[in-house]
Structures are given as C-alpha cells and as structure tokens.
Design a protein around this motif. Structure first.
Motif, PDB file in Angstrom:
ATOM      1  N   GLU A 129      14.199   7.300 -19.796  1.00 36.44           N
ATOM      2  CA  GLU A 129      13.833   7.750 -18.461  1.00 36.44           C
ATOM      3  C   GLU A 129      12.824   6.840 -17.759  1.00 36.44           C
ATOM      4  OE1 GLU A 129      13.440  12.167 -17.175  1.00 36.44           O
ATOM      5  OE2 GLU A 129      11.509  11.567 -18.018  1.00 36.44           O
ATOM      6  N   GLY A 130      11.881   6.294 -18.521  1.00 35.14           N
ATOM      7  CA  GLY A 130      10.859   5.452 -17.923  1.00 35.14           C
ATOM      8  C   GLY A 130       9.728   6.258 -17.319  1.00 35.14           C
ATOM      9  N   HIS A 131       9.095   5.683 -16.323  1.00 37.14           N
ATOM     10  CA  HIS A 131       7.923   6.275 -15.680  1.00 37.14           C
ATOM     11  C   HIS A 131       8.029   6.090 -14.172  1.00 37.14           C
ATOM     12  CE1 HIS A 131       6.974   1.996 -16.331  1.00 37.14           C
ATOM     13  NE2 HIS A 131       6.319   2.089 -15.190  1.00 37.14           N
ATOM     14  N   CYS A 132       7.161   6.753 -13.442  1.00 43.23           N
ATOM     15  CA  CYS A 132       7.023   6.552 -11.996  1.00 43.23           C
ATOM     16  C   CYS A 132       5.689   5.855 -11.758  1.00 43.23           C
ATOM     17  CB  CYS A 132       6.992   7.882 -11.243  1.00 43.23           C
ATOM     18  SG  CYS A 132       8.482   8.851 -11.343  1.00 43.23           S
ATOM     19  N   SER A 133       5.633   5.039 -10.712  1.00 41.42           N
ATOM     20  CA  SER A 133       4.360   4.417 -10.336  1.00 41.42           C
ATOM     21  C   SER A 133       4.277   4.360  -8.824  1.00 41.42           C
ATOM     22  CB  SER A 133       4.221   3.022 -10.939  1.00 41.42           C
ATOM     23  OG  SER A 133       5.301   2.196 -10.581  1.00 41.42           O
ATOM     24  N   ARG A 174      -5.318   0.490  -6.835  1.00 40.89           N
ATOM     25  CA  ARG A 174      -5.115   1.544  -7.823  1.00 40.89           C
ATOM     26  C   ARG A 174      -3.681   2.038  -7.752  1.00 40.89           C
ATOM     27  NH1 ARG A 174     -10.322   4.866  -5.952  1.00 40.89           N
ATOM     28  NH2 ARG A 174      -9.848   3.704  -4.085  1.00 40.89           N
ATOM     29  N   ALA A 175      -3.187   2.507  -8.892  1.00 41.70           N
ATOM     30  CA  ALA A 175      -1.834   3.041  -8.968  1.00 41.70           C
ATOM     31  C   ALA A 175      -1.820   4.262  -9.881  1.00 41.70           C
ATOM     32  CB  ALA A 175      -0.862   1.989  -9.495  1.00 41.70           C
ATOM     33  N   GLU A 176      -0.970   5.217  -9.523  1.00 42.46           N
ATOM     34  CA  GLU A 176      -0.783   6.411 -10.349  1.00 42.46           C
ATOM     35  C   GLU A 176       0.512   6.252 -11.124  1.00 42.46           C
ATOM     36  OE1 GLU A 176      -1.275  10.890  -9.227  1.00 42.46           O
ATOM     37  OE2 GLU A 176       0.781  10.258  -8.752  1.00 42.46           O
ATOM     38  N   PHE A 177       0.458   6.512 -12.430  1.00 43.93           N
ATOM     39  CA  PHE A 177       1.632   6.464 -13.293  1.00 43.93           C
ATOM     40  C   PHE A 177       1.921   7.869 -13.791  1.00 43.93           C
ATOM     41  CE2 PHE A 177       0.111   2.219 -13.159  1.00 43.93           C
ATOM     42  CZ  PHE A 177       1.219   1.411 -13.329  1.00 43.93           C
ATOM     43  N   THR A 178       3.207   8.244 -13.791  1.00 48.22           N
ATOM     44  CA  THR A 178       3.655   9.555 -14.238  1.00 48.22           C
ATOM     45  C   THR A 178       4.663   9.372 -15.354  1.00 48.22           C
ATOM     46  OG1 THR A 178       3.399  10.407 -11.981  1.00 48.22           O
ATOM     47  CG2 THR A 178       4.714  11.743 -13.503  1.00 48.22           C
ATOM     48  N   VAL A 179       4.528  10.165 -16.439  1.00 49.58           N
ATOM     49  CA  VAL A 179       5.480  10.120 -17.557  1.00 49.58           C
ATOM     50  C   VAL A 179       6.345  11.375 -17.535  1.00 49.58           C
ATOM     51  CG1 VAL A 179       4.051   8.589 -18.977  1.00 49.58           C
ATOM     52  CG2 VAL A 179       3.762  11.080 -19.172  1.00 49.58           C
ATOM     53  N   SER A 180       7.286  11.451 -18.463  1.00 49.75           N
ATOM     54  CA  SER A 180       8.310  12.506 -18.469  1.00 49.75           C
ATOM     55  C   SER A 180       7.764  13.923 -18.422  1.00 49.75           C
ATOM     56  CB  SER A 180       9.195  12.361 -19.708  1.00 49.75           C
ATOM     57  OG  SER A 180       9.887  11.137 -19.686  1.00 49.75           O
ATOM     58  N   SER A 181       6.633  14.173 -19.054  1.00 48.09           N
ATOM     59  CA  SER A 181       6.061  15.527 -19.085  1.00 48.09           C
ATOM     60  C   SER A 181       5.441  15.935 -17.752  1.00 48.09           C
ATOM     61  CB  SER A 181       4.977  15.604 -20.171  1.00 48.09           C
ATOM     62  OG  SER A 181       3.871  14.783 -19.807  1.00 48.09           O
ATOM     63  N   ALA A 216       0.811  -1.216   0.000  1.00 43.56           N
ATOM     64  CA  ALA A 216       0.000   0.000   0.000  1.00 43.56           C
ATOM     65  C   ALA A 216       0.849   1.272   0.000  1.00 43.56           C
ATOM     66  CB  ALA A 216      -0.942  -0.006   1.197  1.00 43.56           C
ATOM     67  N   ASN A 217       2.116   1.165   0.403  1.00 43.63           N
ATOM     68  CA  ASN A 217       2.996   2.349   0.426  1.00 43.63           C
ATOM     69  C   ASN A 217       3.981   2.348  -0.740  1.00 43.63           C
ATOM     70  OD1 ASN A 217       4.653   0.274   1.226  1.00 43.63           O
ATOM     71  ND2 ASN A 217       5.475   1.320   3.026  1.00 43.63           N
ATOM     72  N   TYR A 218       3.748   1.547  -1.752  1.00 47.18           N
ATOM     73  CA  TYR A 218       4.604   1.444  -2.941  1.00 47.18           C
ATOM     74  C   TYR A 218       4.735   2.806  -3.610  1.00 47.18           C
ATOM     75  CZ  TYR A 218       5.813  -0.035  -7.723  1.00 47.18           C
ATOM     76  OH  TYR A 218       6.410  -0.193  -8.944  1.00 47.18           O
ATOM     77  N   ASP A 219       5.992   3.222  -3.883  1.00 42.38           N
ATOM     78  CA  ASP A 219       6.270   4.492  -4.570  1.00 42.38           C
ATOM     79  C   ASP A 219       7.586   4.332  -5.310  1.00 42.38           C
ATOM     80  OD1 ASP A 219       6.416   7.087  -5.463  1.00 42.38           O
ATOM     81  OD2 ASP A 219       6.499   7.997  -3.466  1.00 42.38           O
ATOM     82  N   PHE A 220       7.518   3.856  -6.536  1.00 47.98           N
ATOM     83  CA  PHE A 220       8.705   3.537  -7.325  1.00 47.98           C
ATOM     84  C   PHE A 220       9.020   4.716  -8.236  1.00 47.98           C
ATOM     85  CE2 PHE A 220      10.706  -0.049 -10.090  1.00 47.98           C
ATOM     86  CZ  PHE A 220      11.945   0.194  -9.511  1.00 47.98           C
ATOM     87  N   LYS A 221      10.175   5.316  -8.034  1.00 47.41           N
ATOM     88  CA  LYS A 221      10.578   6.485  -8.825  1.00 47.41           C
ATOM     89  C   LYS A 221      10.947   6.070 -10.248  1.00 47.41           C
ATOM     90  CE  LYS A 221       9.802   9.113  -5.359  1.00 47.41           C
ATOM     91  NZ  LYS A 221       8.497   9.710  -5.277  1.00 47.41           N
ATOM     92  N   TRP A 222      11.547   6.944 -11.006  1.00 46.50           N
ATOM     93  CA  TRP A 222      11.790   6.768 -12.445  1.00 46.50           C
ATOM     94  C   TRP A 222      12.446   5.426 -12.752  1.00 46.50           C
ATOM     95  CZ3 TRP A 222       9.079   9.749 -15.329  1.00 46.50           C
ATOM     96  CH2 TRP A 222       8.698  10.999 -14.843  1.00 46.50           C
TER      97      TRP A 222
END
Length: 121
Positions: free
Chosen positions: A96-100, A69-76, A48-54
């Motif tokens: 660079e990949g993504h964050c999740s 649920r998970a939030e994904f972030t891209v380069s922009s 539940a505390n998962y926070d994987f950077k780039w």
C-alpha cells in the motif's frame, strides 16, 4: 542514534518504526557509525501544495529534510510530521505504501539517498 522508519509488513500494510544505528568511539571527532553503502543521491523540491496519496517508496532510501515540513501517513492512519533536520528511512517499497503532504504551505527541500541492496541499517 535512533532513526524513524516506514516499512511494510507481509500483508503490504505500512507502519512506523525505528532503527537504532550503533555508534562507536571515533576519538576527538565524536561517535561514528560504520560506513553504509549508498547507491544514488537525489535532490528534490516539492511545492507548498504537495499532497501525494498512497504510494510505496520507489527504492529503499534515506530521506533528509533540509527545509519545510511534511506529514506522512501509514496504513493504520497514524501520522507524523517531519521537518528540517529530520531523517526518515523509507522501506515500504511494496504494498500500500504511505501518503505524504506538505504542511503549513511550505516548500520542502530534501535529499534522498538510495541504499545499496545489501545495506543493513
């Protein structure tokens, strides 16, 4: 059928996009896509505390979210939240990949299906 995707451009920056999967008449059972080649299936539970950077995706793969649920972030900096029942094509295997990260303090259950190198969706 439209499937969201994360891919990288020639500069290694990640972006959100969509893939349109063609469906054909399968008779009384409904519409079907063609058969696509898969390599491996991975079952995963993220805390539940998962926070994987780039990070880039380790392989070209489909992510099926079963629970949580998970939030994904891209380069922009663009962000999208995906949850139970969502499918996401991860193709950002370079750059660079993504964050999740986990959302709403929920454990996430998911299935990853890595695709054959020749599979085109």
């Amino acid at each position: 059928m439209k499937i969201p995707r994360i891919y990288n451009d020639e500069k290694g920056k990640s972006h959100f996009g969509e893939v349109d999967i063609s469906l054909n008449d399968g008779g009384p059972i409904g519409l079907l896509s063609e058969k696509f080649g898969a390599d491996k299936i991975i079952f995963r539970e993220t805390p539940a505390n998962y926070d994987f950077k780039w990070h880039p995706a380790p392989a070209r793969q489909l992510l099926f979210i079963i629970k949580g649920r998970a939030e994904f972030t891209v380069s922009s900096g663009e962000r999208h939240v995906f949850g139970a029942g969502d499918v996401l094509l991860l193709e950002d295997t370079e750059g660079e990949g993504h964050c999740s990260k986990a959302m709403y303090n929920e454990v996430r259950h998911s299935i990853f299906v890595t695709l054959d190198k020749d599979t085109v969706l």
